[in-house]
Design a protein around this motif. Structure first.
Motif, PDB file in Angstrom:
ATOM      1  N   ARG A 132       0.897  -1.120   0.166  1.00  0.00           N
ATOM      2  CA  ARG A 132      -0.146   0.161  -0.008  1.00  0.00           C
ATOM      3  C   ARG A 132       0.829   1.104  -0.019  1.00  0.00           C
ATOM      4  O   ARG A 132       0.330   2.386  -0.403  1.00  0.00           O
ATOM      5  CB  ARG A 132      -1.042  -0.052   1.048  1.00  0.00           C
ATOM      6  CG  ARG A 132      -2.015  -1.031   1.152  1.00  0.00           C
ATOM      7  CD  ARG A 132      -2.878  -1.218   2.156  1.00  0.00           C
ATOM      8  NE  ARG A 132      -2.118  -1.608   3.512  1.00  0.00           N
ATOM      9  CZ  ARG A 132      -2.759  -2.073   4.641  1.00  0.00           C
ATOM     10  NH1 ARG A 132      -4.138  -1.963   4.586  1.00  0.00           N
ATOM     11  NH2 ARG A 132      -2.326  -2.472   5.607  1.00  0.00           N
ATOM     12  N   GLN A 133       1.980   1.186   0.268  1.00  0.00           N
ATOM     13  CA  GLN A 133       3.057   2.189   0.227  1.00  0.00           C
ATOM     14  C   GLN A 133       3.401   2.560  -1.149  1.00  0.00           C
ATOM     15  O   GLN A 133       3.467   3.947  -1.283  1.00  0.00           O
ATOM     16  CB  GLN A 133       4.373   1.884   1.190  1.00  0.00           C
ATOM     17  CG  GLN A 133       4.037   1.920   2.529  1.00  0.00           C
ATOM     18  CD  GLN A 133       3.861   3.149   3.150  1.00  0.00           C
ATOM     19  OE1 GLN A 133       4.749   4.221   2.960  1.00  0.00           O
ATOM     20  NE2 GLN A 133       2.997   3.390   4.039  1.00  0.00           N
TER      21      GLN A 133
ATOM     22  N   ALA B 183       0.061   4.272  -2.635  1.00  0.00           N
ATOM     23  CA  ALA B 183      -0.026   5.799  -1.940  1.00  0.00           C
ATOM     24  C   ALA B 183       0.877   6.560  -2.971  1.00  0.00           C
ATOM     25  O   ALA B 183       0.721   7.633  -3.419  1.00  0.00           O
ATOM     26  CB  ALA B 183       0.411   5.805  -0.440  1.00  0.00           C
TER      27      ALA B 183
ATOM     28  N   ALA C  58      -0.581   7.099  -6.298  1.00  0.00           N
ATOM     29  CA  ALA C  58      -1.435   7.772  -6.199  1.00  0.00           C
ATOM     30  C   ALA C  58      -1.387   9.116  -6.257  1.00  0.00           C
ATOM     31  O   ALA C  58      -1.843  10.214  -6.676  1.00  0.00           O
ATOM     32  CB  ALA C  58      -2.425   7.627  -5.176  1.00  0.00           C
ATOM     33  N   LEU C  59       0.041   9.531  -5.752  1.00  0.00           N
ATOM     34  CA  LEU C  59       0.308  10.888  -5.863  1.00  0.00           C
ATOM     35  C   LEU C  59       1.224  11.275  -6.941  1.00  0.00           C
ATOM     36  O   LEU C  59       1.822  12.514  -6.874  1.00  0.00           O
ATOM     37  CB  LEU C  59       1.213  11.168  -4.325  1.00  0.00           C
ATOM     38  CG  LEU C  59       0.706  11.046  -3.020  1.00  0.00           C
ATOM     39  CD1 LEU C  59       1.731  11.222  -1.978  1.00  0.00           C
ATOM     40  CD2 LEU C  59      -0.258  12.453  -2.772  1.00  0.00           C
TER      41      LEU C  59
ATOM     42  N   ARG D 238     -11.099   3.189  -7.718  1.00  0.00           N
ATOM     43  CA  ARG D 238      -9.660   3.032  -8.263  1.00  0.00           C
ATOM     44  C   ARG D 238      -9.389   2.915  -9.805  1.00  0.00           C
ATOM     45  O   ARG D 238      -8.335   3.247 -10.242  1.00  0.00           O
ATOM     46  CB  ARG D 238      -9.127   1.407  -7.649  1.00  0.00           C
ATOM     47  CG  ARG D 238      -9.244   1.724  -6.207  1.00  0.00           C
ATOM     48  CD  ARG D 238      -8.978   0.342  -5.612  1.00  0.00           C
ATOM     49  NE  ARG D 238      -8.029  -0.501  -6.029  1.00  0.00           N
ATOM     50  CZ  ARG D 238      -6.676  -0.317  -5.548  1.00  0.00           C
ATOM     51  NH1 ARG D 238      -6.311   0.458  -4.518  1.00  0.00           N
ATOM     52  NH2 ARG D 238      -5.616  -1.005  -5.807  1.00  0.00           N
TER      53      ARG D 238
ATOM     54  N   PHE E  16      -6.140  11.261  -3.777  1.00  0.00           N
ATOM     55  CA  PHE E  16      -6.643   9.747  -3.316  1.00  0.00           C
ATOM     56  C   PHE E  16      -6.556   9.633  -1.599  1.00  0.00           C
ATOM     57  O   PHE E  16      -5.479   9.662  -1.308  1.00  0.00           O
ATOM     58  CB  PHE E  16      -6.184   8.725  -4.118  1.00  0.00           C
ATOM     59  CG  PHE E  16      -7.015   7.293  -4.099  1.00  0.00           C
ATOM     60  CD1 PHE E  16      -7.848   7.095  -5.153  1.00  0.00           C
ATOM     61  CD2 PHE E  16      -6.996   6.610  -3.057  1.00  0.00           C
ATOM     62  CE1 PHE E  16      -8.557   5.881  -5.308  1.00  0.00           C
ATOM     63  CE2 PHE E  16      -7.877   5.227  -3.028  1.00  0.00           C
ATOM     64  CZ  PHE E  16      -8.597   5.021  -3.911  1.00  0.00           C
TER      65      PHE E  16
ATOM     66  N   PHE F 122      -7.002   6.895   1.288  1.00  0.00           N
ATOM     67  CA  PHE F 122      -7.290   5.668   1.446  1.00  0.00           C
ATOM     68  C   PHE F 122      -7.708   5.255   2.833  1.00  0.00           C
ATOM     69  O   PHE F 122      -7.598   5.966   3.658  1.00  0.00           O
ATOM     70  CB  PHE F 122      -5.871   4.780   1.438  1.00  0.00           C
ATOM     71  CG  PHE F 122      -5.211   4.834  -0.006  1.00  0.00           C
ATOM     72  CD1 PHE F 122      -5.317   3.920  -0.944  1.00  0.00           C
ATOM     73  CD2 PHE F 122      -4.339   5.943  -0.233  1.00  0.00           C
ATOM     74  CE1 PHE F 122      -4.646   3.903  -1.999  1.00  0.00           C
ATOM     75  CE2 PHE F 122      -3.517   5.779  -1.388  1.00  0.00           C
ATOM     76  CZ  PHE F 122      -3.676   4.940  -2.225  1.00  0.00           C
TER      77      PHE F 122
ATOM     78  N   THR G  45      -6.652   2.966   4.800  1.00  0.00           N
ATOM     79  CA  THR G  45      -5.854   2.704   5.850  1.00  0.00           C
ATOM     80  C   THR G  45      -4.782   3.821   5.725  1.00  0.00           C
ATOM     81  O   THR G  45      -3.529   3.535   6.048  1.00  0.00           O
ATOM     82  CB  THR G  45      -5.170   1.294   5.417  1.00  0.00           C
ATOM     83  OG1 THR G  45      -4.784   1.178   4.176  1.00  0.00           O
ATOM     84  CG2 THR G  45      -5.975   0.288   6.068  1.00  0.00           C
TER      85      THR G  45
ATOM     86  N   ASN H 227      -2.148   5.146   4.864  1.00  0.00           N
ATOM     87  CA  ASN H 227      -0.901   4.873   3.934  1.00  0.00           C
ATOM     88  C   ASN H 227       0.046   6.056   4.092  1.00  0.00           C
ATOM     89  O   ASN H 227       0.556   6.345   3.055  1.00  0.00           O
ATOM     90  CB  ASN H 227      -1.324   4.570   2.382  1.00  0.00           C
ATOM     91  CG  ASN H 227      -2.238   3.275   2.444  1.00  0.00           C
ATOM     92  OD1 ASN H 227      -2.680   2.733   3.402  1.00  0.00           O
ATOM     93  ND2 ASN H 227      -2.412   3.014   1.114  1.00  0.00           N
ATOM     94  N   LEU H 228       0.263   6.675   5.204  1.00  0.00           N
ATOM     95  CA  LEU H 228       0.980   7.587   5.319  1.00  0.00           C
ATOM     96  C   LEU H 228       2.506   6.986   5.272  1.00  0.00           C
ATOM     97  O   LEU H 228       2.620   5.670   5.477  1.00  0.00           O
ATOM     98  CB  LEU H 228       0.656   8.432   6.728  1.00  0.00           C
ATOM     99  CG  LEU H 228      -0.158   9.221   6.675  1.00  0.00           C
ATOM    100  CD1 LEU H 228      -0.309   9.715   8.171  1.00  0.00           C
ATOM    101  CD2 LEU H 228      -0.392  10.276   5.757  1.00  0.00           C
TER     102      LEU H 228
ATOM    103  N   ALA I 255      -3.164  14.640   0.159  1.00  0.00           N
ATOM    104  CA  ALA I 255      -3.731  14.438  -1.175  1.00  0.00           C
ATOM    105  C   ALA I 255      -4.262  16.064  -1.678  1.00  0.00           C
ATOM    106  O   ALA I 255      -4.327  15.892  -2.893  1.00  0.00           O
ATOM    107  CB  ALA I 255      -5.209  13.692  -1.108  1.00  0.00           C
TER     108      ALA I 255
END
Lengths: 290, 241
Positions: free
Chosen positions: A187-188, A191, A194-195, B45, B91, B93, B95, B97-98, B150
């Motif tokens: 998921r990292q 993320a 997505a950025l 997604r 986006f 999430f 969870t 996702n930092l 985001a």
């Protein structure tokens, strides 16, 4: 139950918050510690009193010039082997994880071969490369060559040692790096994608720093292993630490104190690596401590 | 303006989205409702091409996402260009996702957008937590940092994938408050959520999805209060206990 307890309670019981708490005793801990301490004392006594250790010879050779030169060669081999090995590993691991089947199989095969061949066998192969190919040339594949070298002049004993250590190390480093990359939560990457973070920056800024936490303990292990593996290159008559003490005790017959010279240096270098490991792990552990 | 036309998506033999078409005007808030497995998250997604559609198109402000049209063919864009398009689409999430090895401010800065991280963190009420690592923040605070991140790219559209589902109940409110502020400021949003109260209050359009199809859509007063389909009624009766 309440009837029973009230019947048992002494008439002038202290209040619950006035009771003193006595921690449990552990007598067997003291017995075990004493037994182990006796064994340690015996061992230390033996080190001090057994004349076989020959501490004066040890002291005489510990900082001796040829030993210092040999130590430097050991360090050079370790450092160069580690740098080349991990550079190879950082290249091989993403290859193995890529979606390109050719890259994946080449990486897999490389790792398979160089993990399979014992280091000592590999070193002897490289040293005898001239027997297999007496000339090496750079040029167009299957076409004409531009430059040509005598193999024996290109691959010296030191070169063969370095080549062997680096290739051996790259195979192990690749798996260590791969394990690190796999340990990063999928998921990292999502993320980061997505950025819109570009692929290379994703790897460098997001994946690798997190992978380092899993890579470091294994990499440190591998580095210590490499430090000791450099002793294997004595088969190529390179004057590293182990080879040099062998030369000296071959002359004077003082085997044990000279093996001890090498041993203590290996222990000291490993201690230095462990300290480096501690601080590097602390750096990459930021954000994970409360 | 987001234009979704005839989107189909399947994972192997499992059809997750069947012929989805939606038109979302700029500045609108759309809430997608539906039982688990109905395809809500997959639809979201597909909008930023984290999933590739099998058929159909997604356009943001007229720009085709993930593909280049050439006559009757859609050529998938190279990853480099897809990543560029994603800068227009935020986006968030479920969870969070930092990035755990970076502080809140570094997380927002990592997006390398035009917006100032200090100002964004202030907007989500976390100016004082700028130098905290994600581990040191509560779930609600982490999600607010993720929202700030985001927004860093100044996107045309922000997608929220069940943003409060991983939170303790008492932390849900603070995240919804931030989202409500965004909606009032005119941010175009698509939100997958089970927070019916939020949908009723903030959404312009509610879309109910089931089995990969849009069952019904309309303003919250219609879909939530007077659903036309039995399936919608059944779902709402379970969610609105």
């Amino acid at each position: 139950m309440s009837l029973l307890s009230s019947a048992r309670a002494p008439v002038q019981s202290p209040r619950s918050d006035e009771l003193t708490i006595v921690p449990a005793r552990h007598p067997w801990r003291w017995v075990a510690a004493a037994a182990v301490l006796v064994l340690v004392a015996q061992f230390v006594h033996g080190l001090a009193t057994n004349p076989g250790w020959d501490w004066s010879t040890f002291a005489g050779y510990f900082f001796e010039e040829s030993v210092m030169r040999a130590l430097l060669i050991t360090l050079e081999l370790t450092l160069a082997g580690a740098v080349l090995g991990f550079a190879g590993g950082i290249l091989l691991a993403p290859m193995r994880l890529s979606k390109n089947p050719v890259l994946t199989s080449v990486s897999w095969t490389f790792i398979w071969v160089f993990r399979s061949v014992p280091l000592i066998v590999q070193l002897l192969f490289w040293a005898n490369l001239g027997y297999l190919y007496d000339k090496l040339q750079l040029g167009i594949p299957f076409g004409p060559g531009f430059v040509q070298f005598e193999t024996s002049s290109l691959v010296s004993a030191f070169g063969a040692a370095l080549l062997g250590l680096a290739l051996h190390e790259a195979a192990y480093a690749a798996e260590i790096v791969r394990a690190g990359i796999l340990s990063v939560d999928q998921r990292q990457m999502e993320a980061a994608a997505a950025l819109g973070i570009p692929r290379l920056r994703q790897f460098r800024r997001i994946v690798l720093p997190q992978a380092m936490r899993a890579i470091l303990p294994n990499a440190a292990n591998e580095l210590v292993n490499l430090l000791k593996s450099t002793s294997v290159v004595y088969v190529l008559a390179i004057g590293e630490l182990f080879y040099q003490v062998q030369v000296i005790y071959g002359r004077n017959g003082r085997v044990v104190p000279l093996l001890l010279v090498a041993t203590v240096w290996y222990v000291i270098l490993t201690a230095v690596l462990s300290i480096l490991q501690h601080y590097t792990e602390r750096h990459f552990g930021k954000g994970y401590r409360r | 303006m987001i234009e979704i036309r005839g989107v189909h998506k399947s994972f192997g033999s499992l059809e997750v989205l069947r012929d989805i078409s939606l038109s979302l005007p700029a500045g609108s808030v759309t809430v997608i409702l539906g039982p688990s497995g109905s395809g809500k998250s997959t639809l979201l997604r597909c909008v930023n091409h984290l999933e590739k559609v099998n058929r159909g198109t997604v356009r943001v402000d007229g720009e085709l996402i993930g593909y280049r049209q050439d006559g009757d063919k859609l050529h998938e864009l190279p990853e480099r260009l897809v990543l560029k398009q994603r800068a227009n689409i935020g986006f968030v999430f479920q969870t969070f996702n930092l990035f755990p090895h970076m502080t809140a401010r570094q997380n927002v800065d990592e997006a390398r957008g035009p917006r100032d991280s200090r100002e964004l963190l202030e907007r989500v009420g976390l100016a004082d937590k700028a130098d905290s690592y994600p581990r040191q923040l509560s779930g609600g605070q982490q999600q607010r940092v993720a929202i700030a991140r985001a927004l860093a790219l100044d996107p045309k559209l922000v997608l929220f994938d069940e943003p409060t589902s991983a939170l303790d109940p008492e932390l849900v409110g603070e995240v919804l408050d931030v989202m409500r502020d965004l909606a009032e400021a005119g941010t175009t949003m698509v939100v997958v959520t089970h927070e019916i109260g939020f949908a009723r209050e903030v959404a312009d359009t509610v879309v109910f999805l089931d089995g990969g199809r849009i069952v019904e859509q309309g303003p919250p007063t219609e879909v939530l209060d007077n659903p036309r389909h039995e399936r919608t009624r059944a779902f709402l009766s379970k969610v609105l206990v």
